[in-house]
Design a protein around this motif. Structure first.
Motif, PDB file in Angstrom:
ATOM      1  N   SER A  95      -6.828   1.941  -3.196  1.00  0.00           N
ATOM      2  CA  SER A  95      -5.912   1.900  -2.503  1.00  0.00           C
ATOM      3  C   SER A  95      -5.818   3.795  -2.595  1.00  0.00           C
ATOM      4  O   SER A  95      -5.369   4.172  -2.247  1.00  0.00           O
ATOM      5  CB  SER A  95      -4.880   0.991  -1.873  1.00  0.00           C
ATOM      6  OG  SER A  95      -4.006   0.813  -2.984  1.00  0.00           O
ATOM      7  N   PHE A  98      -7.328   7.003  -1.447  1.00  0.00           N
ATOM      8  CA  PHE A  98      -6.749   7.144   0.459  1.00  0.00           C
ATOM      9  C   PHE A  98      -5.234   7.815   0.252  1.00  0.00           C
ATOM     10  O   PHE A  98      -5.068   8.311   1.092  1.00  0.00           O
ATOM     11  CB  PHE A  98      -7.019   6.108   0.950  1.00  0.00           C
ATOM     12  CG  PHE A  98      -8.007   5.476   0.976  1.00  0.00           C
ATOM     13  CD1 PHE A  98      -9.213   5.765   1.774  1.00  0.00           C
ATOM     14  CD2 PHE A  98      -7.983   4.260   0.060  1.00  0.00           C
ATOM     15  CE1 PHE A  98     -10.652   5.306   2.272  1.00  0.00           C
ATOM     16  CE2 PHE A  98      -9.210   3.176   0.633  1.00  0.00           C
ATOM     17  CZ  PHE A  98     -10.088   4.276   0.946  1.00  0.00           C
ATOM     18  N   ARG A 100      -2.248  10.697  -1.317  1.00  0.00           N
ATOM     19  CA  ARG A 100      -2.157  12.267  -1.708  1.00  0.00           C
ATOM     20  C   ARG A 100      -1.158  11.681  -2.870  1.00  0.00           C
ATOM     21  O   ARG A 100      -0.614  11.488  -2.850  1.00  0.00           O
ATOM     22  CB  ARG A 100      -2.294  13.345  -1.568  1.00  0.00           C
ATOM     23  CG  ARG A 100      -3.129  13.381  -0.271  1.00  0.00           C
ATOM     24  CD  ARG A 100      -3.115  15.333   0.398  1.00  0.00           C
ATOM     25  NE  ARG A 100      -2.833  15.857  -0.628  1.00  0.00           N
ATOM     26  CZ  ARG A 100      -2.114  17.640   0.355  1.00  0.00           C
ATOM     27  NH1 ARG A 100      -1.257  16.732   2.017  1.00  0.00           N
ATOM     28  NH2 ARG A 100      -1.702  17.841  -0.303  1.00  0.00           N
TER      29      ARG A 100
END
Length: 420
Positions: A95, A98, A100
Motif C-alpha cells: 500500500s 500508492f 505520498r
C-alpha cells in the motif's frame, strides 16, 4: 513480515520467541512514525480527534486478535495465525506504493539543522567573496550575512514558546529557509545540497533532549502506567476466563471485544473532546475520565474475584477500556504538541518507556494474580491509575513552566555551541 514467515515455519520455541521479537521491532515503528505523520498532516487543534481515530485501531487489536487467532487455530493450526499476519503485513507494505510521503521540512528539526549548516557555509563563502571585492571598511557589513541565517527560534524561543498552543508559529520561526536572507538562487542550491547525516538522524540525541524536559518525564510515567495496566488486564482476563469460566480462545476473544469497543469509543470520543477544549489546555480533557478509571478498574477485579455473571465482566471491561484510552489518546496528542519538530522521537521515547513497564507488568501479572486474586491485583492497579491521574494533573499545573524553562536552556546551549 519476515518475522511472521520465519515464525510460521519455526521448529523450536527459541526460534519462535526470537521471531516474535523481530515482529515487535517491525510493528512498533508504525506507532511512532504514524503519530509523527499526523503531526505533519494536521494542525494542533485537529490532532486530538485524528490521534483518537488513529489509536483506535491498535486499541481494538488485542480484542480482535484472540477472535481471529481462535478461528484460524480451530480451522487450521497455530501456524495459520502467522501466515495470516504475513499476508496482512505484505498488503500494508504494498500500500505504501500508492501514498505520498507527508514529510514537511519546516516541521523537522533534523532537516532544519542540516539546512542551517549548508546556509551558513554559503554565507561564509558570500562573506569571503564580498571581502575580496570590496573596500576593507565594508567587510564587516558583509560578514554579518552569516548571522541572518540563524532562525528566530534560537534568538527568542523563550518568548515564542510561552504558550503551548502557539507551537505552530514556533515551527514557522524555525524554518531556516524562510529566515535566510541569501539570494534566492543560493538558497535554492542550499536546499538541494541539504542532506541528513547519520548524526542528524541518530535517535540517541533527540531522545536525550526529550528526557531533559520534566513535563515529558512525568507524562511518560503516566502513559507507562496506562499501557502496563492495559497489558496486565488483557493477559490476566484471558486466564480468568479460561480457568474460572472455562472459555476457549474464541469465547475469550468475544468477551474481550467489550474491552476493545470501549477502547475504540474512548479513543475517538476522548480525542474529539481534547480538541474541543484545546484552547484551554490539552490535558484538561482527561479530567472528565479520571474518576472513572480507578473505580472501574477496582470494580472489574472484584467482579472477577466473586465469579459473577460474565455480563458484569463485559460491562466493567468496557468502562475500563473507555476511560483508559480516553485519557491515553489525550496524553499522546499532548506529547506530539509539546515536542515540536521532535514528535516522532518523543512518541518513540514514550513507546520505549511504556514497553518496558508493560513487559514488567506482564511478567509479574500471573504471580500477583495467584497471590492476591483478581480483587487484590486490580485494587492495586486502581491505586496505580490514581497515581497516573495525579501525574497528569501535575503536568497540567506545572508543565507549561517546565517546558518554557527547558526551551530557554536548550536555546542558551545552542547559542553557546554556535559561538564556540
Amino acid at each position: 513480515m519476515l518475522g511472521c514467515i520465519v515464525a510460521a515455519t519455526s521448529k523450536t520455541i527459541s526460534v519462535l520467541i526470537g521471531m516474535r521479537c523481530v515482529q515487535a521491532a517491525g510493528s512498533s515503528a508504525v506507532l511512532s512514525i504514524g503519530a509523527a505523520t499526523l503531526a505533519d498532516i494536521f494542525e494542533p487543534a485537529e490532532r486530538g480527534t485524528m490521534m483518537g481515530i488513529y489509536y483506535s485501531a491498535p486499541s481494538l487489536g488485542p480484542s480482535l486478535g484472540p477472535i481471529l487467532g481462535g478461528l484460524l487455530t480451530q480451522g487450521f493450526n497455530w501456524r495459520a495465525t502467522f501466515w495470516f499476519l504475513t499476508i496482512f503485513s505484505g498488503l500494508c507494505l504494498v500500500s505504501f506504493v500508492f501514498f505520498r510521503d507527508t514529510f514537511r521540512r519546516e516541521r523537522s528539526l533534523a532537516y532544519q539543522t542540516a539546512l542551517k549548516r549548508v546556509l551558513e557555509r554559503e554565507a561564509k563563502k558570500a562573506a569571503a567573496g564580498a571581502a575580496r571585492s570590496s573596500v576593507p571598511e565594508k567587510t564587516a557589513d558583509s560578514a554579518n550575512v552569516q548571522t541572518t541565517v540563524v532562525p528566530a527560534s534560537d534568538r527568542d524561543s523563550e518568548g515564542t514558546d510561552a504558550a503551548q498552543h502557539s507551537e505552530e508559529s514556533d515551527v514557522t520561526d524555525r524554518d531556516v529557509e524562510a529566515q535566510a536572507t541569501l539570494p534566492a538562487t543560493a538558497i535554492s542550491e542550499a536546499v538541494k545540497e541539504a542532506r541528513l547525516s547519520l548524526r542528524d538522524v541518530s535517535p540517541v540525541g533527540p531522545m536525550i533532549r526529550v528526557f531533559h524536559r520534566p513535563n515529558n518525564i512525568v507524562i511518560f510515567c503516566s502513559s507507562a502506567i496506562l499501557f502496563a495496566s492495559n497489558f496486565s488486564l488483557t493477559y490476566t482476563a484471558a486466564r480468568t476466563l479460561a480457568n474460572e469460566y472455562h472459555y476457549d480462545a474464541l469465547d475469550t476473544g468475544l468477551v474481550l471485544l467489550a474491552y476493545g469497543i470501549g477502547c475504540v469509543l474512548g479513543s475517538v470520543l476522548g480525542g474529539r473532546y481534547s480538541d474541543h477544549i484545546f484552547t484551554k489546555m490539552r490535558l484538561q480533557s482527561t479530567f472528565l475520565f479520571m474518576p472513572l478509571l480507578p473505580a472501574s478498574m477496582i470494580a472489574y477485579g472484584w467482579v472477577c474475584e466473586e465469579h459473577v455473571h460474565v455480563a458484569s465482566i463485559c460491562v466493567m471491561l468496557f468502562l475500563v477500556g473507555f476511560s483508559q484510552i480516553s485519557i491515553y489518546s489525550s496524553t499522546l496528542a499532548y506529547i506530539v504538541d509539546s515536542n515540536v519538530g521532535r514528535s516522532s522521537s518523543a512518541i518513540a521515547t514514550n513507546s520505549f518507556v511504556r514497553g518496558l513497564t508493560a513487559f514488567v507488568a506482564t511478567e509479574v501479572a500471573v504471580p500477583l494474580q495467584n497471590a492476591m486474586g483478581d480483587g487484590g491485583l486490580y485494587s492495586l492497579w486502581g491505586g496505580l491509575t490514581l497515581v497516573c491521574d495525579l501525574l497528569i494533573i501535575l503536568v497540567w499545573w506545572k508543565g507549561g513552566r517546565w517546558r518554557e524553562k527547558a526551551i530557554a536552556n536548550e536555546a542558551r546551549k545552542s547559542g553557546m555551541t554556535e559561538h564556540a
